[in-house]
Design a protein around this motif. Sequence first.
Motif, short mmCIF file in Angstrom:
data_model
loop_
_atom_site.label_atom_id
_atom_site.label_comp_id
_atom_site.label_asym_id
_atom_site.label_seq_id
_atom_site.Cartn_x
_atom_site.Cartn_y
_atom_site.Cartn_z
N THR A 1 0.83 -1.21 0.00
CA THR A 1 0.00 0.00 0.00
C THR A 1 0.86 1.26 0.00
N ILE A 2 0.28 2.39 -0.41
CA ILE A 2 1.02 3.65 -0.23
C ILE A 2 0.65 4.29 1.11
N PHE A 3 -0.30 3.71 1.83
CA PHE A 3 -0.68 4.22 3.16
C PHE A 3 -0.59 3.12 4.22
N PRO A 4 0.62 2.69 4.54
CA PRO A 4 0.77 1.56 5.48
C PRO A 4 0.12 1.81 6.84
N ALA A 5 0.14 3.07 7.29
CA ALA A 5 -0.41 3.36 8.63
C ALA A 5 -1.89 3.00 8.71
N MET A 6 -2.58 3.20 7.60
CA MET A 6 -4.02 2.91 7.56
C MET A 6 -4.29 1.44 7.87
N ILE A 7 -3.45 0.58 7.33
CA ILE A 7 -3.61 -0.86 7.54
C ILE A 7 -3.14 -1.24 8.94
N GLN B 1 0.21 -13.69 10.90
CA GLN B 1 1.33 -12.79 10.65
C GLN B 1 0.86 -11.82 9.58
N VAL B 2 0.97 -10.53 9.86
CA VAL B 2 0.61 -9.55 8.83
C VAL B 2 1.79 -8.62 8.63
N ARG B 3 2.26 -8.54 7.39
CA ARG B 3 3.33 -7.57 7.08
C ARG B 3 2.76 -6.53 6.13
N VAL B 4 3.03 -5.30 6.46
CA VAL B 4 2.53 -4.21 5.63
C VAL B 4 3.73 -3.56 4.95
N HIS B 5 3.66 -3.44 3.64
CA HIS B 5 4.78 -2.92 2.86
C HIS B 5 4.42 -1.58 2.25
N ASP B 6 5.30 -0.62 2.43
CA ASP B 6 5.11 0.70 1.82
C ASP B 6 5.59 0.63 0.37
N LEU B 7 4.66 0.86 -0.54
CA LEU B 7 5.00 0.75 -1.97
C LEU B 7 6.19 1.65 -2.35
N ARG B 8 6.32 2.77 -1.63
CA ARG B 8 7.41 3.70 -1.95
C ARG B 8 8.79 3.10 -1.73
N ASN B 9 8.87 2.08 -0.88
CA ASN B 9 10.17 1.43 -0.65
C ASN B 9 10.62 0.61 -1.86
N PHE B 10 9.74 0.43 -2.83
CA PHE B 10 10.10 -0.38 -3.99
C PHE B 10 10.28 0.47 -5.24
N VAL C 1 -17.41 2.29 -5.61
CA VAL C 1 -15.98 2.57 -5.72
C VAL C 1 -15.53 3.36 -4.50
N VAL C 2 -14.48 2.87 -3.83
CA VAL C 2 -13.86 3.64 -2.75
C VAL C 2 -12.53 4.17 -3.27
N SER C 3 -11.91 5.07 -2.51
CA SER C 3 -10.76 5.81 -3.06
C SER C 3 -9.48 5.00 -3.15
N GLY C 4 -9.43 3.89 -2.45
CA GLY C 4 -8.19 3.12 -2.50
C GLY C 4 -8.43 1.69 -2.05
N GLY C 5 -7.41 0.85 -2.24
CA GLY C 5 -7.55 -0.57 -1.90
C GLY C 5 -7.36 -0.87 -0.42
N GLU C 6 -7.08 0.16 0.40
CA GLU C 6 -6.79 -0.10 1.81
C GLU C 6 -8.01 -0.62 2.58
N LEU C 7 -9.14 0.08 2.43
CA LEU C 7 -10.34 -0.40 3.13
C LEU C 7 -10.74 -1.78 2.60
N PRO C 8 -10.78 -1.99 1.28
CA PRO C 8 -11.06 -3.35 0.80
C PRO C 8 -10.06 -4.38 1.34
N ALA C 9 -8.77 -4.04 1.39
CA ALA C 9 -7.77 -4.99 1.90
C ALA C 9 -8.08 -5.35 3.35
N LEU C 10 -8.47 -4.34 4.14
CA LEU C 10 -8.80 -4.60 5.54
C LEU C 10 -10.03 -5.50 5.65
N VAL C 11 -11.00 -5.25 4.80
CA VAL C 11 -12.20 -6.09 4.81
C VAL C 11 -11.82 -7.53 4.47
N ILE C 12 -11.00 -7.68 3.44
CA ILE C 12 -10.60 -9.03 3.00
C ILE C 12 -9.81 -9.72 4.11
#
Length: 250
Positions: A7-13, A32-41, A136-147
């Motif tokens: 994600t680009i918003f790791p804090a949200m997750i 185990q949940v690892r959250v990766h900041d897309l900017r690091n890549f 449509v929501v603004s980003g995949g973060e809320l959907p990812a949390l739901v999933i």
Amino acid sequence: MRFDVVTIFPAMIEHALRVGVVGRAIDEGVLQVRVHDLRNFTSDRHHVVDDVPYGGGPGMVLKPEPLLKALEAIELESGRRPVVILTSPQGGRLDQEVARRLSRLSHLVVLCGRYEGVDERVRSRVDEEISIGDYVVSGGELPALVIVDAVARLVPGVVGDQQSVAEESFSRGLLDFPQYTRPAAIADSSGELVVPDVLLSGNHREIRRWRKRAALLRTLDRRPDLLETAVLDDEEQEILRGLLAERGDR
Ligand code: SAH
């Protein structure tokens, strides 16, 4: 079970997964949940993750390389090829059946889109696109949390009482029965709000039957479509026949 979220918003997750049954399961090592900041890549100085769409038009698109690099890094680190999910309103609709299927996997990666979405070429590395509903929501973060939440609570050991998972809405194709807690009566401006007597009776057989009837009634009222595939025991089938007959009479 292991989840990796890109994600680009790791804090949200991170914040959202810290609480409740999922937070506890993470603390206990069941999940185990690892959250990766897309900017690091990214490889440029400004850590740019988006760009304008080819062909023109409004908005920005998430660049393919950072997402592909993130996937490579996760795969390399885990030593296996995980199942990769892209959050997308164009995906298959998430439901309890999909959540159950995913909960049997050992490692799931969830990619969060933003802006107008992700570069189409990322889809070549995606196993499944999942939508959380026709909006449509603004980003995949809320959907990812739901999933993650819906899948995680089906992993044994995450919800303390497996009975509660087995009985909740959609598990057997029925909506859950109504729940009450103390006090037994509340004074309200329009009168007294009370708990159905049977629940206070201590008669477990009666309570079980009332709950079955209430769950069937709810499902019949709100989601009759579920009854076509619901798995009902003999008592429930009998109650349902009764309910349908009552309705036929009216
Ligand atoms: N232009 C895209 C929508 C982009 S919304 C389209 O019309 O298909 C930005 C991101 O939010 C998406 O890439 C996706 O990751 C996420 N998203 C938005 N709505 C979603 C939904 N219903 N289910 C899952 N993900 C969703």
